[in-house]
Write a protein that holds these residues in place. Structure first.
Motif, PDB file in Angstrom:
ATOM      1  N   SER A 115     -48.105 -54.605  -0.757  1.00 40.03           N
ATOM      2  CA  SER A 115     -49.165 -54.530  -1.542  1.00 40.03           C
ATOM      3  C   SER A 115     -49.880 -53.850  -1.348  1.00 40.03           C
ATOM      4  O   SER A 115     -51.045 -53.404  -2.211  1.00 40.03           O
ATOM      5  CB  SER A 115     -49.561 -55.971  -1.310  1.00 40.03           C
ATOM      6  N   ALA A 116     -50.003 -53.199  -0.378  1.00 38.64           N
ATOM      7  CA  ALA A 116     -51.261 -51.708  -0.106  1.00 38.64           C
ATOM      8  C   ALA A 116     -50.669 -50.665  -0.689  1.00 38.64           C
ATOM      9  O   ALA A 116     -51.303 -49.778  -0.628  1.00 38.64           O
ATOM     10  CB  ALA A 116     -51.106 -51.704   1.686  1.00 38.64           C
ATOM     11  N   GLY A 117     -49.422 -50.622  -1.307  1.00 38.64           N
ATOM     12  CA  GLY A 117     -49.002 -49.306  -1.892  1.00 38.64           C
ATOM     13  C   GLY A 117     -48.271 -48.439  -0.950  1.00 38.64           C
ATOM     14  O   GLY A 117     -48.231 -47.047  -1.482  1.00 38.64           O
ATOM     15  N   ASN A 118     -47.593 -48.745   0.010  1.00 34.34           N
ATOM     16  CA  ASN A 118     -46.957 -48.029   0.789  1.00 34.34           C
ATOM     17  C   ASN A 118     -45.352 -48.282   0.569  1.00 34.34           C
ATOM     18  O   ASN A 118     -45.182 -49.215   0.279  1.00 34.34           O
ATOM     19  CB  ASN A 118     -47.330 -48.148   2.376  1.00 34.34           C
ATOM     20  N   PRO A 119     -44.674 -47.267   0.955  1.00 35.22           N
ATOM     21  CA  PRO A 119     -43.216 -47.602   0.479  1.00 35.22           C
ATOM     22  C   PRO A 119     -42.580 -48.338   1.610  1.00 35.22           C
ATOM     23  O   PRO A 119     -43.428 -48.519   2.980  1.00 35.22           O
ATOM     24  CB  PRO A 119     -42.529 -45.847   0.630  1.00 35.22           C
ATOM     25  N   TYR A 120     -41.436 -49.169   1.586  1.00 34.88           N
ATOM     26  CA  TYR A 120     -40.961 -49.774   2.738  1.00 34.88           C
ATOM     27  C   TYR A 120     -40.543 -48.685   3.743  1.00 34.88           C
ATOM     28  O   TYR A 120     -40.224 -47.671   3.481  1.00 34.88           O
ATOM     29  CB  TYR A 120     -39.627 -50.335   2.138  1.00 34.88           C
ATOM     30  N   ASN A 121     -40.583 -49.142   4.969  1.00 29.27           N
ATOM     31  CA  ASN A 121     -40.580 -48.118   5.919  1.00 29.27           C
ATOM     32  C   ASN A 121     -39.407 -48.092   6.760  1.00 29.27           C
ATOM     33  O   ASN A 121     -39.258 -47.424   7.868  1.00 29.27           O
ATOM     34  CB  ASN A 121     -41.622 -48.462   6.995  1.00 29.27           C
ATOM     35  N   GLN A 122     -37.989 -48.634   6.231  1.00 33.15           N
ATOM     36  CA  GLN A 122     -36.844 -48.255   6.835  1.00 33.15           C
ATOM     37  C   GLN A 122     -35.740 -48.389   6.111  1.00 33.15           C
ATOM     38  O   GLN A 122     -35.817 -49.176   4.885  1.00 33.15           O
ATOM     39  CB  GLN A 122     -36.770 -49.369   7.908  1.00 33.15           C
ATOM     40  N   ILE A 123     -34.565 -47.510   6.408  1.00 37.15           N
ATOM     41  CA  ILE A 123     -33.316 -47.665   5.593  1.00 37.15           C
ATOM     42  C   ILE A 123     -32.418 -47.588   6.924  1.00 37.15           C
ATOM     43  O   ILE A 123     -32.275 -47.105   7.573  1.00 37.15           O
ATOM     44  CB  ILE A 123     -33.228 -46.299   4.727  1.00 37.15           C
ATOM     45  N   ARG A 124     -31.742 -48.642   6.654  1.00 38.49           N
ATOM     46  CA  ARG A 124     -30.441 -49.148   7.514  1.00 38.49           C
ATOM     47  C   ARG A 124     -29.319 -48.602   6.900  1.00 38.49           C
ATOM     48  O   ARG A 124     -28.816 -48.948   6.069  1.00 38.49           O
ATOM     49  CB  ARG A 124     -30.444 -50.567   8.019  1.00 38.49           C
ATOM     50  N   MET A 125     -28.492 -47.657   7.676  1.00 39.90           N
ATOM     51  CA  MET A 125     -27.131 -47.007   7.255  1.00 39.90           C
ATOM     52  C   MET A 125     -26.027 -47.688   8.148  1.00 39.90           C
ATOM     53  O   MET A 125     -26.193 -47.585   9.437  1.00 39.90           O
ATOM     54  CB  MET A 125     -27.275 -45.456   7.200  1.00 39.90           C
ATOM     55  N   ASN A 126     -25.026 -48.091   7.606  1.00 43.00           N
ATOM     56  CA  ASN A 126     -23.754 -48.599   8.445  1.00 43.00           C
ATOM     57  C   ASN A 126     -23.279 -47.542   8.966  1.00 43.00           C
ATOM     58  O   ASN A 126     -22.420 -46.523   8.185  1.00 43.00           O
ATOM     59  CB  ASN A 126     -22.886 -49.451   7.624  1.00 43.00           C
ATOM     60  N   THR A 127     -22.728 -47.427  10.241  1.00 41.39           N
ATOM     61  CA  THR A 127     -21.867 -46.352  10.879  1.00 41.39           C
ATOM     62  C   THR A 127     -20.559 -47.003  11.231  1.00 41.39           C
ATOM     63  O   THR A 127     -19.476 -46.363  11.737  1.00 41.39           O
ATOM     64  CB  THR A 127     -22.461 -46.056  12.281  1.00 41.39           C
TER      65      THR A 127
END
Length: 278
Positions: A173-185
């Motif tokens: 809501s503060a206008g920042n992007p979501y801070n994590q992307i999880r990639m399957n190995t």
């Protein structure tokens, strides 16, 4: 994003029929965690998820967050947000966004990667370059560590016919992007030698979620995932139609819920959506 496991088997025969769901294969969602213990997701939480416009099918608890639609993480903050703008629903295959978007434009978002093979780093840099080629007011840059968005790994095999390729969440809501992307190995997600173009398309998709894009086939996941028609939920803060996007099926959008196993980047309608927002 998900990919269908059945489609994946077909791909082994003729490298093709893989289905990605917002970053998942029809083997499991690209952002799908291991199944939770029975009763772990309460009826109250499921109602909140539905009220936000998300599917309550196959919800998984991850720490304090909940994984929905195969590759989207909803946080406690998302549940506490108040609806302040209308939900616009026109058709079933247009581009959609969340109410929260990245603010303070023009702006550059840093992205870093940690504890992943080199091919994931290459894919992340390629995804950054693809976004920046659009010349938006929102730009990205790769940094060695502690990025605004951090790409991390997890290892998880198929579940219920799908495999998760990657997952992420929506802007705050503060206008920042979501801070994590999880990639399957896990080798069943991308094989033992991941193809960089395919990885790039999944990272692109998850970045799309991080800056506020929903699945293009929000109202009918069967469009990209196959099977019976599946509406992802009722109106709420989660789905605002982006003006200028088509009201007919868009089979090549990079924000489709399920992957087809190829390097699927932005099409003309995706570019309209991104330029409208940023």
């Amino acid at each position: 994003m998900k990919m269908n496991q059945f489609l994946k088997v077909s791909m082994c025969v003729a490298f093709a029929a893989l289905v990605l769901s917002a970053c998942t294969k029809n083997n499991q969602s690209a952002d799908k965690p291991a199944p939770p213990a029975a009763g772990e997701v309460s009826a109250d939480v499921l109602k909140k998820i539905s009220d936000m416009g998300f599917s309550t099918t196959d919800v998984h608890k991850q720490g304090d967050d909940y994984l929905v639609e195969g590759d989207i993480l909803l946080t406690p903050e998302n549940f506490s947000e108040v609806v302040t703008s209308p939900t616009i629903r026109i058709a079933e295959t247009e581009q959609y966004r969340t109410n929260n978007l990245v603010k303070k434009l023009p702006r550059t978002i840093s992205i870093s990667i940690s504890n992943l093979p080199t091919v994931y780093k290459t894919a992340t840099i390629n995804a950054i370059n693809r976004f920046n080629a659009l010349n938006l007011t929102l730009r990205f840059k790769f940094v060695g560590s502690a990025g605004n968005i951090q790409v991390v790994g997890f290892n998880e095999g198929p579940s219920d016919g799908f495999i998760t390729l990657g997952s992420s969440g929506f802007p705050t809501s503060a206008g920042n992007p979501y801070n994590q992307i999880r990639m399957n190995t896990n080798s069943q997600a991308y094989g033992t030698s991941p193809e960089v173009g395919y990885l790039t398309s999944v990272v692109e998709h998850e970045i799309g979620h991080c800056i506020g894009l929903r699945h293009t086939d929000y109202f009918n996941r069967a469009f990209s995932c196959g099977g019976a028609a599946s509406n992802e939920g009722s109106a709420g803060i989660g789905a605002v139609r982006i003006p200028g996007t088509p009201s007919t099926g868009d089979s090549t959008s990079f924000m489709l819920a399920c992957s087809n196993g190829s390097d699927r980047s932005y099409n003309a309608n995706d570019k309209i959506a991104l330029r409208y927002l940023y």
